[in-house]
Every structure is written in C-alpha cells, then in structure tokens.
Design a protein around this motif. Structure first.
Motif, short mmCIF file in Angstrom:
data_model
loop_
_atom_site.label_atom_id
_atom_site.label_comp_id
_atom_site.label_asym_id
_atom_site.label_seq_id
_atom_site.Cartn_x
_atom_site.Cartn_y
_atom_site.Cartn_z
N GLY A 22 13.51 4.25 -5.84
CA GLY A 22 13.10 3.21 -4.91
C GLY A 22 14.07 2.13 -4.56
N LEU A 23 14.86 1.51 -5.63
CA LEU A 23 15.77 0.52 -5.37
C LEU A 23 17.02 1.02 -4.47
N ILE A 24 17.31 2.23 -4.67
CA ILE A 24 18.35 2.85 -3.74
C ILE A 24 18.26 2.70 -2.34
N PHE A 25 17.11 2.92 -2.20
CA PHE A 25 16.56 3.06 -0.59
C PHE A 25 15.93 1.78 -0.33
N GLY A 26 16.36 0.58 -0.72
CA GLY A 26 15.81 -0.78 -0.38
C GLY A 26 14.58 -1.46 -0.83
N GLY A 27 14.00 -0.82 -2.04
CA GLY A 27 12.94 -1.29 -2.57
C GLY A 27 13.16 -2.57 -3.49
N THR A 28 11.94 -2.69 -3.94
CA THR A 28 12.01 -3.75 -5.20
C THR A 28 11.33 -3.07 -6.18
N ILE A 29 11.39 -4.03 -7.40
CA ILE A 29 10.85 -3.64 -8.52
C ILE A 29 9.18 -3.66 -8.46
N TYR A 64 0.71 -1.15 0.03
CA TYR A 64 -0.07 -0.06 -0.15
C TYR A 64 0.77 1.34 -0.05
N GLY A 65 2.10 1.20 -0.14
CA GLY A 65 3.08 2.30 -0.39
C GLY A 65 3.10 3.08 0.83
N ASN A 66 3.08 2.37 1.94
CA ASN A 66 3.19 3.18 3.64
C ASN A 66 4.36 3.54 3.97
N ALA A 67 5.32 2.96 3.18
CA ALA A 67 6.89 3.04 3.71
C ALA A 67 7.00 4.68 3.66
N LEU A 68 6.84 5.32 2.77
CA LEU A 68 6.98 6.74 2.50
C LEU A 68 8.50 6.96 2.22
#
Length: 467
Positions: A306-313, A83-87
C-alpha cells in the motif's frame, strides 16, 4: 441517443445500452474502435486515444488485440481512502499480472474496443488490420438516418437473435463487463492493460459505507454467477485461454466464498473465549511460530504494498477494515442470493450505485467520518459482530484480571489478540452507536436489535455444554 424501453421487454441495463449503441453507431460511422466509459467518468488525457490506437496498429501483435483497458481512477478518493475504493492492488498489480497471460479482464469502463471483437467475430490467424480502407459512410439525410436508427434501438429488435448471447455485451449477469471480456478472450482475442503515468480517465467513487457495500455485493454475486454459468473459465475456458489467466479469473469468480472463513474467524474464536477453550497453539508450542509468521508476514507485505503505491498507514488500516466489512456482509448476502437463485427461490437484481451526494454527507466524507445514517441488513450484521466481539473481550479481560491471568493468557494469547483486533478495527461502529449525534450515526434501532442478538449469542454459548 435514448433507446426504446417498454415494461414487457427487459432492457438488460448497461449491456443492453452498449448493444443498442453498437447497432446505431454502425449506421452513422461504423468506426473500427469504440470507447466505453461510465456516465460518471471523464477524460483526463487527450492523448489516450492515440495511445490505444498505437496498440491496435502494431504490425505484429495489433491484429489479435480486442480491447485496450485503462485503469479506473477516482478523483474524489479521500486522503486515507476511507472505504477502500481506490482498488490500488487491482489496478497497480493484478491487472498488470493478467496482462502477461493474454490480457486483463474488461472492467466495464475506460476501455477501447475493436468493433469486430465486440460484435462476436472470432479471431483467426488471417485477420488483418486494414486501416487504409475507409468505412463507407451511409449517404442519407438526417431524417432517414433517424428512422433507421430508431429501428435498431427498438426494444423488440433483439428478439430471436444472438444479441446478448454471442454478439455484443453478454446479458443475464450482474457483471456484464467481466463476462463480456471473458467471452471475447474465449474467441481467441487478446487484450492489453495500459497504465500511463498521467491518468487517462477519472470518475466518482461511492462516498458512503452502504453504497460501497451494495456495489461490492453486486460485483461479488456477479463474479460467482460467471463461475456457475456456461461461460465459466473452469469448464469452458480450459484450453482456450492461458492457464495463468484462467486462474486469475477464478480468483475473482470465487471472491464471495471468502465470507465463510472470515465469518468463522470473526465469531467462533471470540465465543470460545467465553468457555476458556483455546483454538490456537500455546505460546510454548512450536506450532505457534507458523501462525505468527503468517499473520506478521501478510500484514507487513500488504502494508508495504500500500505504501509503495502512494497509500498511507491509515489508508492501509481502512482497507483492512473494508476487507472485513465486505467479507462479513456484502459477500455473505451475495453468497446467500446465489444459493437461493440456484434453488430458484430468488432472482438477482441489478442495483445502480447512486452518484448524487448530499452536502452534509460530502462534508463528513471529506473529514473521513464513516457514513451510516440509515437502517440496512448490512449494518445489522456488522454491528452485531462488532458488539459480539466487544462483549467477549470484556468478559475475557475480567476473567484475566480476577482469575489465573497468566495461565489463560499463555493458553489463548492468539484468540485474545484476534478478538482485540476485531474490537479495535470496529471503532467507527462503536462511534456510530454511542458517541456520534450527527445524521450519519447508526439508527437507534440497530443499537437495540444488534445488542439483543449479540447478548443472546453470548449467553446461549456460555450456558451451552460442549463435549
């Protein structure tokens, strides 16, 4: 402490609770530094207090610091942040940027405040930290202290005072934290954003789509409230805070207005496909290049970020979906509410995000299955738009196959791709409508209502004569 509440007195929600605690704590310790945390958050690092105090005690910059803001982190974010809550962009990029212009905004939790600043004192160059001057403790027995505290926490204490206006947390705004931080900075104070390697605090993020959309609606509506209030950075902050910080506040204050272009691009290009009318440049046109550049450039930069800050595709894709859902539902209703309130047809209501999670909802959240499960105007809008784009794409594909496919494709490639993107990103909605049988699926009432609305829009637009 439980403050007094009576029906005839507005308790002013979280801001009222903060102000009551400010007064009562002044009778107990009158501590110079105050930590504000939401009820669902806890400390993850015992040294965070020391870290914050170091900023306040700095000999050169310390006296001008009103609050030290730590990032808000959540321990229940799913692997791909459904849900995109990590902000992440807000916490890892934007607040760091604001820190360079005089300090970040106050986000309502994970924040150490200077009591003087929170109580409305203006900053002046002669202000000094006197950490060696011990607060004079009130020598009273427990019973006397309790009686005095009751008076400070009574619901009628703030009548005909400046509490909630110029002292303490500011009232009459759905984002009382942001407007309070802005008011403090307008009094000449600065703030600090500190994001240590070890997360200082953790909380609980919403685990259903509806709770996330409701929360985003409150934030968006509250931000626009600030821009229309006497505390607006545009006309009250000009010359009092750094221009870069003022522009940052405006960026958040006008979030809600993005619902208009998002709705336009979610509806109009798809409907015009039914008429075979191109709205974007042809592939052979030189104007096709800037459109392509903007689309690919923005998508690539946000993915890399997003990938730089530890996210995924997959997490980036989920964030893109939530940006679309929030823009077409939460911000739309927030914008309508603000307009109605401006003409005195409506009053804003403070909606608390639920923290109790049912077991079956929790299990679906862990599996990253989108939770619907109930009827809501938010879902009516989302489902109608999803079905509208699906119908438009199916009709267009049929015409591409049966008629001059190459010519139509060359003329309206960007429109077809946009419509296809909107269909593809709405796949969880189609699942909730047609494929799922669990309790988290969309109610059948939404299927009937939204199908009727989407079909009606397509049929009316198809037979409409456009000059």
């Amino acid at each position: 402490m439980a403050r007094e509440k009576r029906p005839q007195y507005h308790h002013n929600y979280k801001a009222g609770a903060i102000n009551s605690l400010l007064r009562v704590s002044s009778m107990i310790s009158n501590a110079e530094i105050i930590l504000i945390l939401d009820c669902d958050m806890h400390s993850n690092h015992s040294q965070s207090v020391r870290d914050a105090i170091c900023f306040f005690m700095d000999e050169e910059k310390g006296p001008e610091i009103a609050f030290v803001q730590f990032p808000q982190n959540f321990e229940n974010i799913s692997k791909n942040d459904l849900y995109g809550n990590a902000l992440s962009v807000l916490m890892e990029v934007e607040l760091h940027g604001a820190d360079g212009y005089g300090g970040p905004l106050f986000i309502g939790t994970c924040c150490f405040h200077r009591r003087d600043a929170l109580c409305g004192k203006k900053f002046c160059g002669q202000y000094k930290n006197d950490w060696n001057d011990e607060n004079e403790l009130i020598k009273a027995n427990l019973q006397e202290l309790e009686e005095e505290s009751k008076a400070l926490a009574s619901c009628a204490y703030e009548e005909n005072t400046l509490w909630g206006k110029e002292i303490g947390a500011i009232y009459k705004c759905l984002v009382e934290d942001v407007i309070t931080g802005l008011w403090i900075q307008l009094q000449g104070w600065k703030s600090i954003y500190y994001n240590p390697p070890r997360k200082a605090f953790f909380g609980i993020a919403p685990t259903t789509l509806l709770h996330t959309l409701v929360q985003q609606r409150r934030w968006g509506e509250g931000e626009l409230q600030i821009s229309l209030s006497k505390y607006s950075p545009v006309w009250y902050g000009l010359g009092k805070i750094n221009l870069g910080l003022l522009m940052g506040y405006c960026h958040y204050n006008y979030w809600v207005t993005t619902c208009l272009p998002i709705l336009y691009y979610s509806i109009i290009p798809s409907l015009y496909l039914l008429k075979g009318i191109p709205l974007f440049p042809k592939m052979a046109s030189p104007w096709f290049i800037p459109f392509t550049y903007v689309i690919l450039g923005e998508s690539t930069s946000s993915l890399i970020e997003g990938l730089i800050f530890g996210g995924t595709i997959q997490g980036w894709w989920n964030g893109l979906r939530m940006w679309l859902y929030v823009g077409t539902s939460s911000y739309l209703f927030a914008f309508i509410d603000i307009v109605l309130k401006f003409f005195e047809f409506s009053n804003s209501s403070f909606t608390i995000t639920p923290k109790i999670i049912e077991d079956d909802v929790s299990q679906r959240y862990k599996k990253e299955i989108m939770e619907f499960g109930t009827s809501s105007p938010f879902f009516t809008v989302l489902v109608t738009l999803a079905l509208l784009n699906l119908f438009c794409l199916l009709v267009t594909l049929k015409e591409l196959v049966l008629s001059e496919g190459a010519l139509v494709g060359e003329k309206m490639l960007l429109q077809v791709l946009l419509c296809g993107f909107l269909v593809f990103i709405n796949f969880p909605i189609y699942q909730g409508l047609f494929l799922r049988r669990d309790k988290g699926r969309l109610p059948s009432s939404h299927t009937i209502k939204s199908t009727a609305l989407a079909l009606s829009a397509c049929i009316i637009f198809k037979i409409l004569k456009l000059d």
